[in-house]
Scaffold this motif. Structure first.
Motif, mmCIF file in Angstrom:
data_model
loop_
_atom_site.group_PDB
_atom_site.id
_atom_site.type_symbol
_atom_site.label_atom_id
_atom_site.label_comp_id
_atom_site.label_asym_id
_atom_site.label_seq_id
_atom_site.Cartn_x
_atom_site.Cartn_y
_atom_site.Cartn_z
ATOM 1 N N PHE A 98 9.384 5.054 12.884
ATOM 2 C CA PHE A 98 10.019 3.531 12.432
ATOM 3 C C PHE A 98 8.827 2.197 11.046
ATOM 4 C CE2 PHE A 98 14.578 5.604 13.780
ATOM 5 C CZ PHE A 98 14.386 6.665 13.552
ATOM 6 N N LYS A 99 8.364 1.884 12.667
ATOM 7 C CA LYS A 99 7.592 0.531 12.707
ATOM 8 C C LYS A 99 7.098 0.703 11.534
ATOM 9 C CE LYS A 99 6.755 -3.081 15.419
ATOM 10 N NZ LYS A 99 8.073 -4.301 14.602
ATOM 11 N N PHE A 100 6.141 2.773 11.136
ATOM 12 C CA PHE A 100 5.383 1.881 10.543
ATOM 13 C C PHE A 100 5.422 2.863 9.337
ATOM 14 C CE2 PHE A 100 3.044 2.219 14.671
ATOM 15 C CZ PHE A 100 1.442 2.216 13.987
ATOM 16 N N ALA A 101 6.546 3.339 9.360
ATOM 17 C CA ALA A 101 7.208 4.123 7.971
ATOM 18 C C ALA A 101 7.684 2.365 6.965
ATOM 19 C CB ALA A 101 8.535 4.695 8.332
ATOM 20 N N ILE A 102 8.063 1.959 7.648
ATOM 21 C CA ILE A 102 8.732 0.944 7.407
ATOM 22 C C ILE A 102 7.477 -0.163 6.518
ATOM 23 C CG2 ILE A 102 9.780 -1.915 7.537
ATOM 24 C CD1 ILE A 102 12.077 -0.720 9.526
ATOM 25 N N TYR A 103 6.626 -0.293 7.637
ATOM 26 C CA TYR A 103 4.719 -1.276 7.507
ATOM 27 C C TYR A 103 4.238 -0.744 5.733
ATOM 28 C CZ TYR A 103 0.217 -2.733 7.654
ATOM 29 O OH TYR A 103 -1.232 -3.649 7.389
ATOM 30 N N TYR A 104 4.181 0.695 5.550
ATOM 31 C CA TYR A 104 4.000 1.375 4.549
ATOM 32 C C TYR A 104 4.870 1.780 3.612
ATOM 33 C CZ TYR A 104 0.028 2.127 7.531
ATOM 34 O OH TYR A 104 -1.214 2.438 8.609
ATOM 35 N N LEU A 105 5.604 1.767 3.460
ATOM 36 C CA LEU A 105 7.077 2.069 2.558
ATOM 37 C C LEU A 105 6.544 1.034 1.968
ATOM 38 C CD1 LEU A 105 9.781 4.428 4.466
ATOM 39 C CD2 LEU A 105 8.091 4.905 2.320
ATOM 40 N N LEU A 106 6.468 -0.602 2.649
ATOM 41 C CA LEU A 106 6.608 -1.801 1.796
ATOM 42 C C LEU A 106 5.402 -1.780 0.985
ATOM 43 C CD1 LEU A 106 8.243 -4.568 4.545
ATOM 44 C CD2 LEU A 106 8.696 -3.859 2.566
ATOM 45 N N GLN A 107 4.014 -1.643 1.347
ATOM 46 C CA GLN A 107 3.086 -1.726 1.026
ATOM 47 C C GLN A 107 3.059 -0.189 -0.260
ATOM 48 O OE1 GLN A 107 -0.086 -0.319 3.573
ATOM 49 N NE2 GLN A 107 -0.084 -2.248 4.209
ATOM 50 N N LYS A 108 3.802 0.709 0.018
ATOM 51 C CA LYS A 108 4.203 2.104 -1.183
ATOM 52 C C LYS A 108 4.957 0.609 -2.272
ATOM 53 C CE LYS A 108 3.111 5.176 -3.421
ATOM 54 N NZ LYS A 108 2.217 5.574 -3.996
ATOM 55 N N TYR A 109 6.320 0.058 -1.778
ATOM 56 C CA TYR A 109 6.980 -1.146 -2.953
ATOM 57 C C TYR A 109 6.024 -1.435 -3.513
ATOM 58 C CZ TYR A 109 10.647 -3.967 -4.459
ATOM 59 O OH TYR A 109 11.841 -4.328 -4.458
ATOM 60 N N ARG A 110 5.267 -2.686 -2.825
ATOM 61 C CA ARG A 110 4.382 -3.487 -3.605
ATOM 62 C C ARG A 110 3.764 -3.047 -4.254
ATOM 63 N NH1 ARG A 110 2.990 -5.762 2.114
ATOM 64 N NH2 ARG A 110 5.179 -7.074 3.116
ATOM 65 N N THR A 111 2.781 -2.019 -4.223
ATOM 66 C CA THR A 111 2.098 -1.153 -4.736
ATOM 67 C C THR A 111 2.413 -0.803 -6.574
ATOM 68 O OG1 THR A 111 1.245 0.186 -4.050
ATOM 69 C CG2 THR A 111 -0.022 -1.221 -3.183
ATOM 70 N N SER A 112 3.402 -0.008 -5.933
ATOM 71 C CA SER A 112 4.045 0.965 -6.616
ATOM 72 C C SER A 112 4.981 -0.015 -8.172
ATOM 73 C CB SER A 112 5.061 1.722 -6.112
ATOM 74 O OG SER A 112 3.652 3.067 -5.443
ATOM 75 N N PHE A 113 5.811 -0.576 -7.016
ATOM 76 C CA PHE A 113 7.580 -0.989 -7.471
ATOM 77 C C PHE A 113 6.850 -2.865 -8.249
ATOM 78 C CE2 PHE A 113 8.671 2.872 -5.968
ATOM 79 C CZ PHE A 113 9.389 3.065 -7.430
ATOM 80 N N GLY A 114 5.588 -2.876 -7.567
ATOM 81 C CA GLY A 114 5.578 -5.079 -7.475
ATOM 82 C C GLY A 114 6.287 -5.651 -6.543
ATOM 83 N N GLY A 115 7.203 -5.137 -6.248
ATOM 84 C CA GLY A 115 8.202 -5.823 -5.087
ATOM 85 C C GLY A 115 7.403 -6.416 -4.199
ATOM 86 N N ASN A 116 8.865 -7.766 -3.978
ATOM 87 C CA ASN A 116 7.905 -8.279 -2.255
ATOM 88 C C ASN A 116 6.441 -9.124 -2.432
ATOM 89 O OD1 ASN A 116 7.107 -7.407 0.658
ATOM 90 N ND2 ASN A 116 9.099 -8.805 0.788
ATOM 91 N N TYR A 117 6.537 -9.648 -3.380
ATOM 92 C CA TYR A 117 5.182 -10.409 -3.541
ATOM 93 C C TYR A 117 5.450 -11.382 -3.241
ATOM 94 C CZ TYR A 117 1.486 -6.947 -5.465
ATOM 95 O OH TYR A 117 0.662 -6.021 -5.066
ATOM 96 N N ARG A 118 4.733 -12.705 -2.846
ATOM 97 C CA ARG A 118 3.741 -13.955 -2.507
ATOM 98 C C ARG A 118 3.203 -14.542 -3.818
ATOM 99 N NH1 ARG A 118 5.000 -15.030 3.381
ATOM 100 N NH2 ARG A 118 7.101 -14.394 3.669
ATOM 101 N N THR A 119 3.200 -15.201 -4.643
ATOM 102 C CA THR A 119 2.853 -15.667 -5.350
ATOM 103 C C THR A 119 1.386 -16.752 -4.790
ATOM 104 O OG1 THR A 119 4.009 -17.273 -6.542
ATOM 105 C CG2 THR A 119 3.529 -14.722 -7.692
#
Length: 432
Positions: A98-119
């Motif tokens: 679960f921990k690594f799934a969340i970690y890598y899903l967040l990375q995928k979410y950032r790269t594919s959908f541009g979410g969870n970004y900090r400027t």
């Protein structure tokens, strides 16, 4: 989610028909307290996977002890050690997934959908800020959108203009180079960040003490900075590393050296006269000299204690070439580990003459002697093993050794041992 996992598996597998309320309350409270202590949830977008795995292993070792303690104090539930271990392994498996799934899903979410970004913006332009700029741009999975780097050397921008840009673009984080700003500018930037709820982080100047990994301590109310934090100075870490060294070296001596030594000894004796083992004085922990053992790989010669083996060295025998290429010649050093002079993993020890030479010529070379030397090390698995041909080789070795000393963990030792085994099987270009 983690609390749901540990409680669900306990009810289904461990407790069965037994009253689980007391057990659930105990393990839930224990899990939360252990998480605070081990910083299990201190995982950020820039945290490395190896660090996450290290946190998980640490958390579950502590949790295992906690569950064992409960089973010993609360006999009514009749929970036995073997089911507890199986229960913990199941929890470890699911929570790690679960921990690594969340970690890598967040990375995928950032790269594919541009979410969870900090400027971000950077104040100051130099080699370190350029490297940070490249890191932001080349690693979108970490979720940083870098907007601008301000150069104060050319005086193209005033600090006030930078502040206006931060507010206009709704910047989340400001990275400030200490070497590029004056003390007054740094103070103004701190005030601006505090008053406008902006996260401020500093990039240290490599020439100053702030580039070091400093540790805060308090003598009464007086803050004291320690220049170098060495995990192996902690008594628990020392115990863990020494225990691992004894177990691992004993295993190698009993199950490998016991049958391999006679074979290597016969091969060495058939090719050349001389002893089977080669003994050489080297500097270890706190600069103390000790006798380091190896299988002899050279013809007996008077220069063996002065000069390293070089590519195509005439002193190396045919058997010696093979055992050096596969690192078999280093295996007798497991006796050094068992005797306490060395560790399985650590900075590689040098000949006494070379240590004296490098100590005078190479900055921070002596830092390597804050811990026991190792049969293998981070420098060796990172391409800095074997002959020192230029100062660049020894400087690179020292850099990796200091990183190892300041960032030691049992998991890092495991990783280095595994990589050493892989290199031995594949063969290393610098093993000659």
């Amino acid at each position: 989610m983690d609390l749901s996992v540990i409680n669900s598996i306990a009810i289904i597998y461990l407790l069965s028909e037994k009253n689980s309320i007391i057990f659930s309350i105990f393990i839930s409270m224990g899990w939360v307290l252990l998480s605070v202590y081990s910083q299990f949830y201190e995982v950020y977008r820039y945290t490395r996977p190896i660090s996450i795995l290290s946190l998980t292993v640490k958390q579950f070792i502590l949790f295992l002890l906690l569950v064992f303690a409960f089973s010993g104090l609360y006999h009514e539930l009749d929970i036995y050690p073997r089911p507890i271990v199986k229960y913990l392994l199941l929890c470890f498996l699911f929570i790690t997934i679960f921990k690594f799934a969340i970690y890598y899903l967040l990375q995928k979410y950032r790269t594919s959908f541009g979410g969870n970004y900090r400027t971000t913006v950077i104040f100051g332009l130099n080699k370190k800020t350029i490297a940070l700029d490249n890191f932001f741009n080349k690693n979108p999975e970490y979720g940083y959108s870098h907007k601008k780097t301000f150069d104060f050397k050319k005086k193209e921008h005033s600090l006030a203009e930078c502040f206006q840009y931060v507010l206009a673009e709704n910047i989340d984080e400001i990275y400030c180079s200490i070497s590029e700003l004056t003390n007054a500018q740094i103070a103004d930037t701190v005030d601006f960040a505090d008053n406008n709820l902006k996260i401020l982080k500093f990039i240290p100047d490599s020439k100053e003490i702030y580039a070091k990994r400093l540790q805060y301590e308090y003598y009464d109310y007086i803050p004291i900075l320690t220049l170098r934090n060495i995990p192996l100075e902690d008594s628990v870490n020392t115990f863990l590393k020494r225990g691992f060294d004894i177990l691992f070296s004993s295993f190698m001596i009993v199950f490998v050296l016991s049958w391999l030594t006679p074979i290597i000894a016969i091969l060495i004796k058939l090719e050349s006269k001389g002893p089977v083992f080669f003994k050489q004085s080297r500097n270890g922990f706190n600069y103390k000299e000790f006798d380091c053992f190896k299988f002899r790989s050279m013809m007996p010669n008077k220069d063996a204690h002065l000069y390293q083996a070089t590519r195509g060295d005439d002193r190396v025998t045919k058997v010696g070439k093979f055992i050096r290429k596969t690192s078999i010649d280093e295996l007798p050093q497991f006796f050094n580990v068992l005797f306490g002079d060395m560790s399985v993993v650590g900075p590689r020890p040098h000949m006494v003459s070379h240590t004296t030479m490098y100590a005078k010529r190479i900055d921070k070379f002596m830092v390597r002697h804050f811990v026991k030397p190792g049969i293998t090390g981070l420098a060796q698995t990172s391409g800095f093993r074997g002959e020192v041909e230029t100062d660049k080789d020894i400087i690179g070795r020292v850099k990796f050794d200091i990183f190892y000393i300041e960032n030691w963990s049992l998991l890092l030792d495991m990783k280095i041992i595994f990589q050493t085994f892989v290199n031995a099987v594949k063969g290393d270009d610098k093993a000659y």
